[in-house]
Design an enzyme around this catalytic site. Sequence first.
Site, PDB file in Angstrom:
ATOM      1  N   LYS A   1     -12.085  -1.618   6.119  1.00 27.52           N
ATOM      2  CA  LYS A   1     -11.308  -2.683   6.742  1.00 27.52           C
ATOM      3  C   LYS A   1     -11.829  -2.932   8.151  1.00 27.52           C
ATOM      4  O   LYS A   1     -12.040  -4.051   8.560  1.00 27.52           O
ATOM      5  CB  LYS A   1      -9.818  -2.321   6.781  1.00 27.52           C
TER       6      LYS A   1
ATOM      7  N   TRP B   1       0.804  -1.216   0.000  1.00 32.37           N
ATOM      8  CA  TRP B   1       0.000   0.000   0.000  1.00 32.37           C
ATOM      9  C   TRP B   1       0.838   1.268   0.000  1.00 32.37           C
ATOM     10  O   TRP B   1       0.508   2.238  -0.672  1.00 32.37           O
ATOM     11  CB  TRP B   1      -1.040  -0.003   1.123  1.00 32.37           C
TER      12      TRP B   1
ATOM     13  N   ASP C   1      -1.575   6.916   6.658  1.00 36.14           N
ATOM     14  CA  ASP C   1      -2.670   6.090   6.159  1.00 36.14           C
ATOM     15  C   ASP C   1      -2.928   5.003   7.202  1.00 36.14           C
ATOM     16  O   ASP C   1      -2.132   4.083   7.355  1.00 36.14           O
ATOM     17  CB  ASP C   1      -2.271   5.481   4.806  1.00 36.14           C
TER      18      ASP C   1
HETATM   19  C1  LIG Z   1      -7.028  -1.320   1.363  1.00 38.61           C
HETATM   20  C2  LIG Z   1      -6.069  -0.194   1.590  1.00 38.61           C
HETATM   21  C3  LIG Z   1      -6.052   0.946   0.763  1.00 38.61           C
HETATM   22  C4  LIG Z   1      -6.953   1.114  -0.438  1.00 38.61           C
HETATM   23  O1  LIG Z   1      -7.996   1.935  -0.133  1.00 38.61           O
HETATM   24  P1  LIG Z   1      -9.179   2.312  -1.138  1.00 38.61           P
HETATM   25  O2  LIG Z   1     -10.248   2.778  -0.221  1.00 38.61           O
HETATM   26  O3  LIG Z   1      -9.552   1.082  -1.910  1.00 38.61           O
HETATM   27  O4  LIG Z   1      -8.693   3.391  -2.018  1.00 38.61           O
HETATM   28  C5  LIG Z   1      -5.165   1.960   1.090  1.00 38.61           C
HETATM   29  N1  LIG Z   1      -4.339   1.871   2.151  1.00 38.61           N
HETATM   30  C6  LIG Z   1      -4.331   0.792   2.958  1.00 38.61           C
HETATM   31  C7  LIG Z   1      -3.397   0.736   4.117  1.00 38.61           C
HETATM   32  C8  LIG Z   1      -5.194  -0.271   2.699  1.00 38.61           C
HETATM   33  O5  LIG Z   1      -5.182  -1.352   3.505  1.00 38.61           O
END
Ligand SMILES: *Cc1c(COP(=O)(O)O)cnc(C)c1O
Length: 368
Positions: free
Chosen positions: A203, A109, A179
């Site tokens: 998630k 990611w 993030d």
């Molecule tokens: C799944 C994930 C993403 C992707 O996010 P989207 O909402 O599909 O754009 C980004 N960062 C992390 C850490 C993730 O686990």
Amino acid sequence: MPLQQNMNNSLNFSGGPGALPATVLAQVQEAIICVPEVGLSILGISHRSEWFAEVVRELENNIRRLLGLDQGYHVLFLQGGATQQFSMVPMTLLHGKTEPPEYLHTGYWSGKVLGEARKETKLRVLWSGESDGFHRLPADEELDFSATAPYLHYVSNETVEGLQFHRVLGRDDVPRVCDMSSDFLSKPCEADRFGIIYAHAQKNIGPAGVTVVLIRDELLQDMPDNLPGWLDYRSHIKAHSNYNTPPVFAIYVVLLVTRWLLDDIGGLNAMNTLNQRKAALLYEALDQSDGFYQGRAAMADRSLMNVVFNLATPELEQRFLAASRDAGFSGLSGHRAIGGIRASIYNGLELHAVEKLIDFMLEFQKTR
Ligand SMILES: *Cc1c(COP(=O)(O)O)cnc(C)c1O
């Protein structure tokens, strides 16, 4: 007529969208037909209603309470997923700056983050685990943070490789941008040490469709004035996350999850205790399997959210996955980028499901 329950939902170890608590699902089921206090389906309530404004206020308040967040932060509910934030962050924070921002490349990611950020700016990759295959995270001695970078960006939990930082990185005089999509609200996170935190819901805290963004007000002081309205955080702040039609349903479900965290679980310390317990049991099962199951991540960097492991061969892994599906489990195959097995044990996944998985793993090892 009651809808039929999917009997296996409690055994859903999906990496995302992740399993949600059963009590939340029951409330969602009711709300699809009728939100009691409104008398309408959640799918048909106006985003301009007073009721929805109150949903946004309560959700913002719940997140502030859970994190102990002060008034210096804005709390936003945006669309575009975490991916949209990969671009909005540099578009917002680099105006008038000459030094490059710093990024960590710790897995799948953060690699995606880099790809988008490079379209906006020259940047400095402070550390990369790519040549190592992303089996570990950097130690403090390996990180030489610059005092003049406009910001530092990292991913707190690498969802694909199962690597998680168990500390806050960086310097207090450089804004931290993180993030937290796959570990947000799974534990206390010292939110007030960050400039921006973003996390999509799917998630750990809801369905796909909404991304929570926390941003410190002072970072908006010298923003560019020529951004499209949607990409300008100030539009969303001014409109209380109602700049254009927001994802009413997704935001409502996240509200229900925060109520569950506050009222049923008892806050983020309690959630963390539960999550620690689940992860400890599962890692212990790997470590006591005489190498039959091999954890992928370095011990010190093991994720409490995504337990990633391998068996001796891809063929054996395929047999494991097929047998797990027959036994009622789902979502256990590793991310398509790296294969293997991944058990995601987000907030909504209960301890008894982990215990069942461990029983299954022991049995599979014995009888293969
Ligand atoms: C799944 C994930 C993403 C992707 O996010 P989207 O909402 O599909 O754009 C980004 N960062 C992390 C850490 C993730 O686990």
